[in-house]
Design a protein around this motif. Structure first.
Motif, PDB file in Angstrom:
ATOM      1  N   ARG A 276      61.175  -6.198  51.265  1.00 26.85           N
ATOM      2  CA  ARG A 276      60.936  -4.961  52.009  1.00 26.85           C
ATOM      3  C   ARG A 276      59.457  -4.709  52.299  1.00 26.85           C
ATOM      4  NH1 ARG A 276      63.964   0.396  52.579  1.00 26.85           N
ATOM      5  NH2 ARG A 276      62.411   1.552  53.723  1.00 26.85           N
ATOM      6  N   SER A 277      58.587  -4.927  51.324  1.00 22.32           N
ATOM      7  CA  SER A 277      57.163  -4.643  51.556  1.00 22.32           C
ATOM      8  C   SER A 277      56.571  -5.608  52.585  1.00 22.32           C
ATOM      9  CB  SER A 277      56.370  -4.656  50.249  1.00 22.32           C
ATOM     10  OG  SER A 277      56.367  -5.936  49.686  1.00 22.32           O
TER      11      SER A 277
ATOM     12  N   GLU B 173      57.820  -4.419  55.986  1.00 21.09           N
ATOM     13  CA  GLU B 173      57.097  -3.228  56.444  1.00 21.09           C
ATOM     14  C   GLU B 173      55.711  -3.586  56.969  1.00 21.09           C
ATOM     15  OE1 GLU B 173      57.197  -0.601  53.056  1.00 21.09           O
ATOM     16  OE2 GLU B 173      59.277  -0.027  53.445  1.00 21.09           O
ATOM     17  N   ARG B 174      54.999  -4.454  56.262  1.00 19.13           N
ATOM     18  CA  ARG B 174      53.661  -4.871  56.712  1.00 19.13           C
ATOM     19  C   ARG B 174      53.748  -5.595  58.048  1.00 19.13           C
ATOM     20  NH1 ARG B 174      53.063  -6.037  51.317  1.00 19.13           N
ATOM     21  NH2 ARG B 174      53.349  -8.264  51.641  1.00 19.13           N
TER      22      ARG B 174
END
Length: 178
Positions: A125-126, A129-130
């Protein structure tokens, strides 16, 4: 409609492939999907190309597929999520047709992305998102932006048809329109 080619750009799982098929059917044009062309030529899935040969090889083949579709007219082209981020690809797309950003919020996109490895750049997820935030600036350079938040494919197709009808017939590729 004055345009004779439409390129759909936007983040992975924003609906570009689905919308390309529906839009092409509505316009009675053909549709092409850059990722499908790559998989057909390479005889590997996108994920397998990334795993075996790396992103650089994938991007090189992607550029080749863009060159392949350039002579085509009366076609809707679904690009990959990273295609329009590359400045050379973006310039070619904006010179060749009308670029349409399918702007779907990340909250709508996340449930559409399987966690089975088919999306090599969506490992967690991170990272996702980035990547989303990093690509937004490039997508903003499309000629047309379509708000696809919680919109059905048919509503997005209607919005594209309406928006593209107002784009001037000669595009210099230098200025986005919305």
């Amino acid at each position: 409609m004055t345009a004779d080619k439409i390129y759909l750009v936007g983040f992975m799982a924003s609906g570009k492939s689905t919308i390309a098929r529906a839009l092409a059917q509505r316009l009675r044009w053909r549709h092409e999907d850059v990722d499908e062309l790559i998989e057909r030529q390479e005889r590997l899935t996108v994920a397998d190309i990334f795993a075996r040969h790396g992103e650089a090889r994938f991007r090189a083949v992607e550029r080749d597929m863009l060159r392949l579709v350039q002579p085509l007219r009366h076609v809707v082209v679904a690009t990959g999520g990273g295609t329009f981020v590359d400045a050379e690809n973006r310039a070619a797309i904006n010179r060749d047709g009308v670029s349409v950003w399918i702007d779907a919020p990340l909250a709508d996109i996340i449930p559409r992305i399987p966690l089975d490895g088919r999306r090599p750049l969506a490992a967690d997820r991170s990272t996702l998102e980035r990547l989303y935030l990093a690509r937004i600036e490039a997508y903003r350079l499309a000629h047309v932006r379509i708000d696809a938040a919680r919109a059905s494919p048919s509503a997005v197709v209607d919005a594209i048809v309406d928006a593209v009808a107002t784009v001037p017939p000669i595009l210099d590729g230098s200025a986005p329109r919305s």
